[in-house]
Design a protein around this motif. Structure first.
Motif, PDB file in Angstrom:
ATOM      1  N   THR A 105       0.840  -1.197   0.000  1.00 37.57           N
ATOM      2  CA  THR A 105       0.000   0.000   0.000  1.00 37.57           C
ATOM      3  C   THR A 105       0.877   1.249   0.000  1.00 37.57           C
ATOM      4  OG1 THR A 105      -1.774  -1.172   1.143  1.00 37.57           O
ATOM      5  CG2 THR A 105      -1.814   1.240   1.254  1.00 37.57           C
ATOM      6  N   ASP A 106       1.925   1.239   0.821  1.00 40.55           N
ATOM      7  CA  ASP A 106       2.859   2.365   0.867  1.00 40.55           C
ATOM      8  C   ASP A 106       3.527   2.558  -0.490  1.00 40.55           C
ATOM      9  OD1 ASP A 106       4.186   4.457   2.259  1.00 40.55           O
ATOM     10  OD2 ASP A 106       5.923   3.163   2.579  1.00 40.55           O
ATOM     11  N   LEU A 107       3.945   1.465  -1.099  1.00 41.14           N
ATOM     12  CA  LEU A 107       4.564   1.545  -2.420  1.00 41.14           C
ATOM     13  C   LEU A 107       3.588   2.129  -3.432  1.00 41.14           C
ATOM     14  CD1 LEU A 107       6.832   0.929  -4.423  1.00 41.14           C
ATOM     15  CD2 LEU A 107       5.920  -1.388  -4.603  1.00 41.14           C
ATOM     16  N   ARG A 108       2.370   1.599  -3.457  1.00 38.74           N
ATOM     17  CA  ARG A 108       1.361   2.095  -4.398  1.00 38.74           C
ATOM     18  C   ARG A 108       1.081   3.579  -4.187  1.00 38.74           C
ATOM     19  NH1 ARG A 108      -4.093   0.419  -2.739  1.00 38.74           N
ATOM     20  NH2 ARG A 108      -3.751   2.275  -1.484  1.00 38.74           N
ATOM     21  N   ASP A 109       0.909   3.975  -2.941  1.00 42.16           N
ATOM     22  CA  ASP A 109       0.529   5.348  -2.641  1.00 42.16           C
ATOM     23  C   ASP A 109       1.652   6.349  -2.860  1.00 42.16           C
ATOM     24  OD1 ASP A 109      -1.922   4.314  -2.010  1.00 42.16           O
ATOM     25  OD2 ASP A 109      -1.681   4.517   0.167  1.00 42.16           O
ATOM     26  N   ASN A 110       2.888   5.908  -2.879  1.00 43.42           N
ATOM     27  CA  ASN A 110       4.016   6.829  -3.002  1.00 43.42           C
ATOM     28  C   ASN A 110       4.819   6.641  -4.281  1.00 43.42           C
ATOM     29  OD1 ASN A 110       3.954   8.322  -0.403  1.00 43.42           O
ATOM     30  ND2 ASN A 110       4.012   6.233   0.377  1.00 43.42           N
ATOM     31  N   LEU A 111       4.428   5.716  -5.108  1.00 42.80           N
ATOM     32  CA  LEU A 111       5.192   5.421  -6.308  1.00 42.80           C
ATOM     33  C   LEU A 111       5.276   6.611  -7.252  1.00 42.80           C
ATOM     34  CD1 LEU A 111       6.743   3.162  -7.675  1.00 42.80           C
ATOM     35  CD2 LEU A 111       4.631   2.448  -8.783  1.00 42.80           C
ATOM     36  N   ASP A 112       4.213   7.369  -7.372  1.00 42.71           N
ATOM     37  CA  ASP A 112       4.234   8.489  -8.315  1.00 42.71           C
ATOM     38  C   ASP A 112       5.178   9.607  -7.895  1.00 42.71           C
ATOM     39  OD1 ASP A 112       2.662   9.210  -6.177  1.00 42.71           O
ATOM     40  OD2 ASP A 112       1.238  10.358  -7.377  1.00 42.71           O
ATOM     41  N   ARG A 126       9.228  10.377  -0.761  1.00 44.22           N
ATOM     42  CA  ARG A 126       8.739   9.648   0.407  1.00 44.22           C
ATOM     43  C   ARG A 126       8.964   8.151   0.301  1.00 44.22           C
ATOM     44  NH1 ARG A 126       2.961  10.459   1.346  1.00 44.22           N
ATOM     45  NH2 ARG A 126       3.472   9.268   3.191  1.00 44.22           N
ATOM     46  N   LEU A 127       9.196   7.662  -0.896  1.00 41.58           N
ATOM     47  CA  LEU A 127       9.328   6.225  -1.081  1.00 41.58           C
ATOM     48  C   LEU A 127      10.740   5.736  -0.778  1.00 41.58           C
ATOM     49  CD1 LEU A 127       7.887   3.662  -2.004  1.00 41.58           C
ATOM     50  CD2 LEU A 127       8.605   4.185  -4.321  1.00 41.58           C
ATOM     51  N   ALA A 128      11.729   6.302  -1.440  1.00 40.50           N
ATOM     52  CA  ALA A 128      13.096   5.824  -1.295  1.00 40.50           C
ATOM     53  C   ALA A 128      13.919   6.629  -0.301  1.00 40.50           C
ATOM     54  CB  ALA A 128      13.804   5.830  -2.650  1.00 40.50           C
ATOM     55  N   ASN A 129      13.489   7.844  -0.006  1.00 39.83           N
ATOM     56  CA  ASN A 129      14.285   8.710   0.839  1.00 39.83           C
ATOM     57  C   ASN A 129      13.397   9.537   1.769  1.00 39.83           C
ATOM     58  OD1 ASN A 129      16.563   9.986   1.826  1.00 39.83           O
ATOM     59  ND2 ASN A 129      16.563  11.544   0.225  1.00 39.83           N
ATOM     60  N   PRO A 130      12.605   8.869   2.608  1.00 45.15           N
ATOM     61  CA  PRO A 130      11.718   9.630   3.487  1.00 45.15           C
ATOM     62  C   PRO A 130      12.521  10.532   4.419  1.00 45.15           C
ATOM     63  CG  PRO A 130      11.795   7.322   4.159  1.00 45.15           C
ATOM     64  CD  PRO A 130      12.539   7.435   2.857  1.00 45.15           C
ATOM     65  N   ASN A 131      12.012  11.743   4.594  1.00 40.96           N
ATOM     66  CA  ASN A 131      12.649  12.741   5.473  1.00 40.96           C
ATOM     67  C   ASN A 131      14.094  13.033   5.080  1.00 40.96           C
ATOM     68  OD1 ASN A 131      10.267  12.897   7.066  1.00 40.96           O
ATOM     69  ND2 ASN A 131      10.893  11.004   8.086  1.00 40.96           N
ATOM     70  N   ASP A 132      14.434  12.846   3.810  1.00 39.42           N
ATOM     71  CA  ASP A 132      15.767  13.137   3.271  1.00 39.42           C
ATOM     72  C   ASP A 132      16.884  12.469   4.072  1.00 39.42           C
ATOM     73  OD1 ASP A 132      17.459  14.211   1.348  1.00 39.42           O
ATOM     74  OD2 ASP A 132      17.796  16.034   2.519  1.00 39.42           O
ATOM     75  N   ILE A 133      16.680  11.184   4.419  1.00 48.58           N
ATOM     76  CA  ILE A 133      17.691  10.475   5.218  1.00 48.58           C
ATOM     77  C   ILE A 133      19.017  10.354   4.491  1.00 48.58           C
ATOM     78  CG2 ILE A 133      16.054   9.180   6.629  1.00 48.58           C
ATOM     79  CD1 ILE A 133      16.495   6.777   4.792  1.00 48.58           C
TER      80      ILE A 133
END
Length: 155
Positions: A105-112, A126-133
């Protein structure tokens, strides 16, 4: 006429809808077991039918074979899988399935927000780098070699 307590590999394949080669594979992985009769033919106890059903359902749910094997190890080899056994096994797997659903669900919702960005240090990814980690290490694009890029614990 009483039912035979033992089944040939062909009979098990027909009854379960599983190919003979799959039965051999399951046996090689230690998921099921057979024995050899006096003519050296592979034989299965009738109880194997339920065990194979459990394996197939678990596989369809995405449970890995090693996890299925570990779960089935709690049921003696010649014992029929009971409804209580199934309840215990399915309860164990339920949380894994819920976690996977959350991740998908997270992947689907943030993929775009990630498609085509080309830079894993963008603050809005938000998908690969949440909060600019990844931006904490240095500016510019990064190649990520760590934990999964998405999931409930990644935000």
């Amino acid at each position: 006429m009483a039912l035979a307590r033992e089944l040939s590999v062909g009979e098990v394949a027909k009854r379960t809808g599983v190919a003979v080669s799959t039965l051999h594979f399951y046996e090689s992985k230690g998921l099921i077991s057979s024995y050899r009769d006096s003519a050296n033919h592979r034989r299965y106890h009738r109880d194997i039918l339920r065990k194979i059903s459990v394996i197939r359902i678990a596989q369809q749910a995405g449970i890995q074979l090693r996890e299925i094997k570990a779960a089935l190890a709690s049921i003696p080899g010649d014992k029929t899988v009971t409804p209580k056994d199934w309840e215990r096994l399915s309860t164990t797997w339920r949380q894994q399935l819920n976690d996977r659903i959350d991740q998908l669900t997270d992947l689907r919702d943030n993929l775009d927000t990630c498609i085509g960005c080309g830079c894993l240090s963008m603050k809005h990814c938000r998908l690969a780098n949440p909060n600019d980690i990844l931006g904490e290490d240095s500016p510019g694009p990064h190649i990520y070699h760590g934990e999964p890029l998405f999931g409930p614990d990644k935000e």
